[in-house]
Design a protein around this motif. Structure first.
Motif, mmCIF file in Angstrom:
data_model
loop_
_atom_site.group_PDB
_atom_site.id
_atom_site.type_symbol
_atom_site.label_atom_id
_atom_site.label_comp_id
_atom_site.label_asym_id
_atom_site.label_seq_id
_atom_site.Cartn_x
_atom_site.Cartn_y
_atom_site.Cartn_z
ATOM 1 N N LEU A 17 60.718 -21.959 17.075
ATOM 2 C CA LEU A 17 59.755 -20.211 16.804
ATOM 3 C C LEU A 17 58.872 -19.370 17.344
ATOM 4 C CD1 LEU A 17 60.783 -17.708 15.543
ATOM 5 C CD2 LEU A 17 60.020 -18.062 12.935
ATOM 6 N N ALA A 18 57.894 -20.530 17.634
ATOM 7 C CA ALA A 18 56.191 -19.994 18.623
ATOM 8 C C ALA A 18 56.683 -19.308 19.728
ATOM 9 C CB ALA A 18 54.994 -20.201 18.268
ATOM 10 N N GLU A 19 57.903 -20.493 20.131
ATOM 11 C CA GLU A 19 58.018 -20.359 22.187
ATOM 12 C C GLU A 19 58.884 -19.352 21.561
ATOM 13 O OE1 GLU A 19 58.579 -24.811 22.728
ATOM 14 O OE2 GLU A 19 56.449 -24.790 22.394
ATOM 15 N N ASN A 20 59.922 -19.182 20.917
ATOM 16 C CA ASN A 20 61.662 -18.121 21.404
ATOM 17 C C ASN A 20 61.321 -17.286 20.228
ATOM 18 O OD1 ASN A 20 62.753 -20.183 23.057
ATOM 19 N ND2 ASN A 20 61.692 -21.344 21.200
ATOM 20 N N ASN A 21 60.356 -16.283 19.575
ATOM 21 C CA ASN A 21 60.217 -15.967 18.463
ATOM 22 C C ASN A 21 60.585 -14.492 19.125
ATOM 23 O OD1 ASN A 21 59.155 -14.303 16.457
ATOM 24 N ND2 ASN A 21 57.056 -14.886 16.681
ATOM 25 N N THR A 22 61.695 -14.023 19.406
ATOM 26 C CA THR A 22 62.819 -13.085 19.603
ATOM 27 C C THR A 22 63.588 -12.911 18.604
ATOM 28 O OG1 THR A 22 64.392 -14.437 20.624
ATOM 29 C CG2 THR A 22 62.430 -13.157 21.998
ATOM 30 N N ARG A 23 64.333 -11.945 18.334
ATOM 31 C CA ARG A 23 65.317 -11.667 16.763
ATOM 32 C C ARG A 23 67.042 -12.756 16.762
ATOM 33 N NH1 ARG A 23 62.744 -6.816 16.885
ATOM 34 N NH2 ARG A 23 61.890 -6.552 14.520
ATOM 35 N N GLU A 24 67.006 -12.598 18.312
ATOM 36 C CA GLU A 24 68.088 -13.198 18.903
ATOM 37 C C GLU A 24 68.572 -14.507 18.665
ATOM 38 O OE1 GLU A 24 67.680 -9.993 20.451
ATOM 39 O OE2 GLU A 24 66.859 -11.040 20.857
ATOM 40 N N TRP A 25 66.871 -15.375 19.389
ATOM 41 C CA TRP A 25 67.434 -16.921 18.531
ATOM 42 C C TRP A 25 66.811 -16.779 17.258
ATOM 43 C CZ3 TRP A 25 63.602 -19.729 16.223
ATOM 44 C CH2 TRP A 25 63.734 -21.536 17.021
ATOM 45 N N ARG A 81 49.794 -4.442 18.347
ATOM 46 C CA ARG A 81 49.982 -4.577 19.404
ATOM 47 C C ARG A 81 51.268 -5.778 19.856
ATOM 48 N NH1 ARG A 81 44.301 -4.671 23.062
ATOM 49 N NH2 ARG A 81 44.172 -2.493 22.600
ATOM 50 N N ASP A 82 50.561 -7.056 19.153
ATOM 51 C CA ASP A 82 51.922 -8.120 19.004
ATOM 52 C C ASP A 82 53.145 -7.427 17.843
ATOM 53 O OD1 ASP A 82 53.091 -10.402 19.107
ATOM 54 O OD2 ASP A 82 51.559 -11.574 17.601
ATOM 55 N N LYS A 83 54.015 -7.557 19.145
ATOM 56 C CA LYS A 83 55.381 -7.025 18.648
ATOM 57 C C LYS A 83 56.472 -8.030 18.397
ATOM 58 C CE LYS A 83 53.960 -2.819 18.964
ATOM 59 N NZ LYS A 83 53.749 -1.986 17.516
ATOM 60 N N THR A 84 55.933 -9.784 18.803
ATOM 61 C CA THR A 84 56.507 -10.278 18.220
ATOM 62 C C THR A 84 57.209 -10.454 16.425
ATOM 63 O OG1 THR A 84 54.968 -12.145 17.407
ATOM 64 C CG2 THR A 84 55.764 -12.016 19.537
ATOM 65 N N PRO A 85 59.107 -10.060 15.968
ATOM 66 C CA PRO A 85 59.163 -10.123 14.819
ATOM 67 C C PRO A 85 58.507 -10.854 13.398
ATOM 68 C CG PRO A 85 60.591 -10.858 16.044
ATOM 69 C CD PRO A 85 60.294 -10.395 17.664
ATOM 70 N N TYR A 86 58.514 -12.097 13.980
ATOM 71 C CA TYR A 86 58.508 -12.851 13.079
ATOM 72 C C TYR A 86 57.118 -14.748 13.044
ATOM 73 C CZ TYR A 86 63.542 -12.480 13.201
ATOM 74 O OH TYR A 86 64.770 -12.236 13.100
ATOM 75 N N LYS A 87 56.951 -14.110 11.473
ATOM 76 C CA LYS A 87 55.651 -15.012 11.328
ATOM 77 C C LYS A 87 55.897 -16.593 12.053
ATOM 78 C CE LYS A 87 54.539 -11.935 7.641
ATOM 79 N NZ LYS A 87 54.693 -11.982 5.948
ATOM 80 N N THR A 88 55.776 -17.137 12.780
ATOM 81 C CA THR A 88 55.661 -18.763 13.138
ATOM 82 C C THR A 88 54.745 -19.264 12.168
ATOM 83 O OG1 THR A 88 53.816 -18.727 14.242
ATOM 84 C CG2 THR A 88 55.363 -18.127 14.524
ATOM 85 N N ASN A 89 54.541 -19.056 11.118
ATOM 86 C CA ASN A 89 53.447 -20.140 9.826
ATOM 87 C C ASN A 89 54.527 -20.027 8.294
ATOM 88 O OD1 ASN A 89 52.170 -17.439 9.534
ATOM 89 N ND2 ASN A 89 51.809 -17.905 7.262
#
Length: 228
Positions: A17-25, A81-89
């Motif tokens: 998820l950290a490497e592919n932090n998109t809604r589609e993935w 500023r970080d617009k990635t949609p998901y937490k990776t923890n």
């Protein structure tokens, strides 16, 4: 009760998820999130609901998909500023029964590929709560030092969080406990290994660590007029 909750697949999913932090993935791998993250987390929380009375009857373990002890996977990006949609923890908080958000007194479990830890106390408390804790330290210094330096607590927990550069307004700059009075966070953190998180001993280990934090949590709750 389960013996084991999180697995290597849990950490593999969080890394991916950290490497592919998109809604589609995330939508394409949503079942993996359910299988390796949310379901085991809710199972852990559900089992902890039976354990919490041994720690404190006033902190809640709520195994709900939304609005319970499991923090939502979606990030709040409105002011970041970080617009990635998901937490990776994975974040799990057992907060006090009167608490409404993450700033309430609580016990916390953090699981991430780069760091796992337990935390207790208050993170970023409101100004009034912060003042009440500082006042309790000044009025009951011996009780505070005993809680802060309790052998069982300090064997595993380290005080963490931000502090002011100077003594807070209304408190003496030369107070012997001024470094504690400067604190903006009253939290303690205990490191966990990935091996511990994925082992059968996770739940009893968490219970043991949380119980060791009783003097510290008890002082904070008393300072805020909360039952412990």
């Amino acid at each position: 009760m389960s013996d084991r909750y999180f697995t290597k697949q849990t950490f593999a999913f969080l890394s991916a998820l950290a490497e592919n932090n998109t809604r589609e993935w995330f939508e394409e791998h949503k079942q993996e999130y359910e299988d390796f993250v949310r379901t085991p987390a809710l199972d852990f929380i559900g089992d902890m609901s039976d354990e919490m009375p041994a720690i404190s009857r006033h902190f809640l373990a709520q195994p709900k998909k939304v609005g319970g002890s499991l923090m939502r996977v979606q990030r709040d990006t409105r002011f970041s500023r970080d617009k990635t949609p998901y937490k990776t923890n994975i974040g799990i908080q057992f907060r006090h029964e009167v608490g409404k958000d993450v700033h309430a007194p609580g016990y916390y479990l953090h699981i991430a590929p780069d760091e796992c830890f337990l935390a207790i106390g208050l993170w970023r408390p409101e100004a009034d709560e912060l003042f009440r804790i500082r006042r309790a330290i000044v009025e009951h210094p011996d009780a505070w030092v005993a809680a802060r330096d309790d052998k069982g607590f300090r064997e595993h927990f380290t005080p963490e969080g931000d502090s002011l550069a100077n003594a807070p307004r209304g408190f003496a700059r030369d107070h012997p406990l001024v470094e504690d009075l400067k604190r903006k966070d009253f939290i303690g953190m205990a490191a966990l290994s990935e091996a511990a998180v994925t082992s059968k001993k996770l739940r009893p280990l968490v219970v043991e660590r949380f119980r060791q934090a009783a003097p510290y949590m008890g002082f904070l709750c008393k300072a805020l007029g909360l039952r412990f």
